[in-house]
Structures are given as C-alpha cells and as structure tokens.
Write an enzyme that holds these catalytic residues in place. Structure first.
Site, PDB file in Angstrom:
ATOM      1  CG  ASP A  48      43.359  43.438  41.559  1.00  7.31           C
ATOM      2  OD1 ASP A  48      42.827  44.397  42.143  1.00  7.31           O
ATOM      3  OD2 ASP A  48      42.799  42.827  40.623  1.00  7.31           O
ATOM      4  CB  THR A 129      38.902  44.804  41.029  1.00 10.17           C
ATOM      5  OG1 THR A 129      40.094  45.390  41.569  1.00 10.17           O
ATOM      6  CG2 THR A 129      39.174  43.353  40.692  1.00 10.17           C
TER       7      THR A 129
HETATM    8 MG    MG Z   1      41.561  48.255  43.845  1.00 10.50          MG
END
Ligand code: MG
Ligand code: AMP
Length: 329
Positions: A48, A129
């Site tokens: 991320d 995620t």
């Molecule tokens: Mg996200």
C-alpha cells in the site's frame, strides 16, 4: 484508444497504474503475508505504502501542481514502531526509484493528503488489501475527478485472469475516459481492446458479484435483494474494484454493494475509477436509491448509500427489488 482532451493525463495515469500494479505483484511474490493494522483496525501492507509513493512520484513528475487524494498517509511509518515497515517500503520503492531516501518516500506518500478540489486525482494504491494478503483479488485504482465527475479512470488488476481471451495472461488493466469508451490492456503492454458490458436481460440468469469480506456488507439485506431480483445462481465473492473490471468486460452482470452499517459512506477512491469504466463500457452505476454517485462532495460519497453497478439492462430490476425489500418507518 481515443482519449479526447485527456491524452497526457491518460498516458501518465496508465503508466503510473501499470508500474504500481507490477510493483504490488512483485511485493506479494516476495513477502505475501506481511500486513499491519491501522488505527481504524483495517490492514495495510508494504505494498500500500510503496505503490502510493510510486504513483505519487509519477503524478508529481508530470503534474507538479495536481492535488492527490489517496487512502494512505505516512503517520504510521514516521512512528518509532513503524521503522522496520518504512525500511521495507523504501527497499521496494528503490528498486524503481533508486535515488530516493526515507524522507523522500514519506513526502511522496503524504502528497496523498490533499483536499478534494475542482480537479484532483484520487488513488487507492491497493484496493482490496485483504484480498492482497489472502492471495485473492486486489487492484491499483486511480481516477481524475474534474468538477465532481470522473474524467479518467484506470484500474490495474495484477491477479485477474483474462475474461475472454482478450488478454493473454493473468493481470490486466481496465481504463476509461469520459465520453470515449472503456478498454482493456494487458500489464505486458499489448494492444487495447474495447470493454463492453453483457447484454443479459433475464434477472434469473444474472451473474452477481459482491465483496468477499462479509464484514463489509449487510448480508441479510443483500440476500433479500438478490432473492427479490430472482437471481438463481449464487453470487461470486471478489475483493476490490476487480469486480468493476469484470462487469465492464461482460463476464458478470451485477455488482451489489450493501454496506454493513446503514450510515457507512464509501470512500471516493473505492468507486471512482470503477464506476467510470463500467459506464463507458455501456453499463449503469447508481447508489441503492438510484441516485448517481457524486464525487464532488469530499473524500467520502456523502450523498450516496451503497452502490449498484450493472450492465444497464438489469439495473431497474435491482432498484425495484430494493424498494420491495426496504421496510420504511
Ligand atoms: Mg485500500
Ligand atoms: P470490497 O473488497 O469491495 O469490499 O472493497 C474494499 C474496500 O472496502 C476497502 O478499500 C475499504 O475502503 C472498504 N471498506 C472497509 N470497511 C468497510 C465496511 N465496514 N463497509 C464497507 N466497505 C468497507
């Protein structure tokens, strides 16, 4: 691909998403299981942060004054407890941008803290995620918002199989420019091919997609809606805006997002690119009440409850079903 007045924005967005998707895929290959909890208890990974830094770098190089509204910020990495994560993020980004130091990476990540304005980019560096960590679907999603409307949308789907042989291998990019149509292109830079939603009109035969994470949805209400529509086939569970790419490609017909909490409002980066791609592929996108998504009201879709995305033909059947199962006080 025809991109109207957005040639430069489109080319930069496509390159940034492609680079980000390849980086995320590389990180998952080497350290798949590493995730950490943010203060809101949602997971975040090295990917991320690294993808946000890389995409922000690509956007800054091309458009130094364009604001970016992105999911992540560097607070956790600046804390003493985040030092080892920062080291992994830096190592990942440096494979592509070797001159960067830790301060540079933190600053790039924080370019995503801009406020929404008349024209800005919105980025989810790793949408889904949980899918990324589980080994399932995830995407890199980037959109350009101009006066509250999505002008350009690009979704890089590193783990998505080809839907009909239009891409030769796993991993492709779905993209669209307002008024110019939607296309698919492989991560390996093959030619563009047009995306087109399905022509299915029989609700009983509809192929429905929903979030993999049951915690994201009101399962009872979702099931009631699907039953009222008359759908016969069980829904397919999938993380992220990979769902939007699949609908745009005509490999599924309906996406129904009924948030677990009535007051939950989606983040703009979770819907912007995907909604344009479905619309430009000939589909239709509204909230559960039939209201168009309004990307001009901040970081959240404050004016919208949930999302219905469809091939267009099945849209009214879903809106009618929602009315029929909604008990109004
Ligand atoms: Mg996200
Ligand atoms: P999906 O895989 O379609 O559920 O989409 C993933 C996105 O769901 C993440 O990027 C989050 O922003 C969002 N999300 C996180 N928590 C919730 C929740 N409780 N309800 C709905 N969406 C959520």
């Amino acid at each position: 691909m025809n991109v109207g007045p957005w040639r430069r924005e489109f080319d930069v967005a496509l390159t940034a998403v492609r680079d980000g998707a390849l980086l995320a895929r590389e990180i998952r290959r080497h350290s798949p299981e590493t995730s950490f909890l943010k203060p809101d208890q949602s997971p975040v990974t090295v990917a991320d942060f690294a993808v946000q830094a890389l995409v922000a770098h690509r956007l800054r190089s091309a458009f130094p004054d364009h604001p970016i509204v992105a999911e992540e910020d560097s607070a956790a990495l600046r804390a003493p407890t985040g030092q080892h994560v920062l080291e992994s993020v830096l190592a990942a980004v440096r494979r592509i941008l070797p001159a960067l130091d830790a301060g540079g990476v933190l600053d790039l990540i924080d370019r995503g803290r801009a406020a929404p304005s008349e024209r800005f980019w919105t980025l989810d560096p790793v949408d889904g995620t949980q899918g990324f960590v589980r080994g399932d679907q995830y995407v890199v999603a980037l959109a350009l918002i101009v006066r509250g409307e999505v002008a350009v949308g690009v979704i890089g789907c590193p783990a998505l199989p080809p839907t009909d042989g239009r891409a030769s291998q796993i991993g492709w990019i779905a993209c669209a420019v307002r008024g110019c149509g939607a296309s698919a292109v492989s991560l390996a830079k093959e030619a563009f091919s047009p995306l087109r939603v399905s022509g299915r009109c029989d609700p009983r035969a509809a192929r429905v997609l929903r979030s993999f994470e049951a915690a994201h949805i009101d399962l009872a209400r979702f099931n009631a809606i699907v039953e009222a529509v008359g759908v016969q086939t069980p829904p397919v569970l999938m993380d992220s805006q990979a769902k939007h790419a699949v609908i745009a490609a005509g490999a599924a017909d309906l996406l129904i997002r009924v948030p677990a909490a009535r007051a939950y409002r989606d983040k703009i980066w979770d819907q912007a690119a995907g909604s344009l791609i479905i619309q430009e592929a000939g589909g239709h996108v509204t909230d559960l009440n039939g209201v168009p998504l309004d990307f001009g009201v901040g970081r959240l879709l404050t004016g919208n409850e949930g999302v219905i995305a469809s091939n267009g033909r099945l849209h009214d059947a879903v809106l009618d079903a929602i009315q029929s199962v909604t008990i109004r006080p």
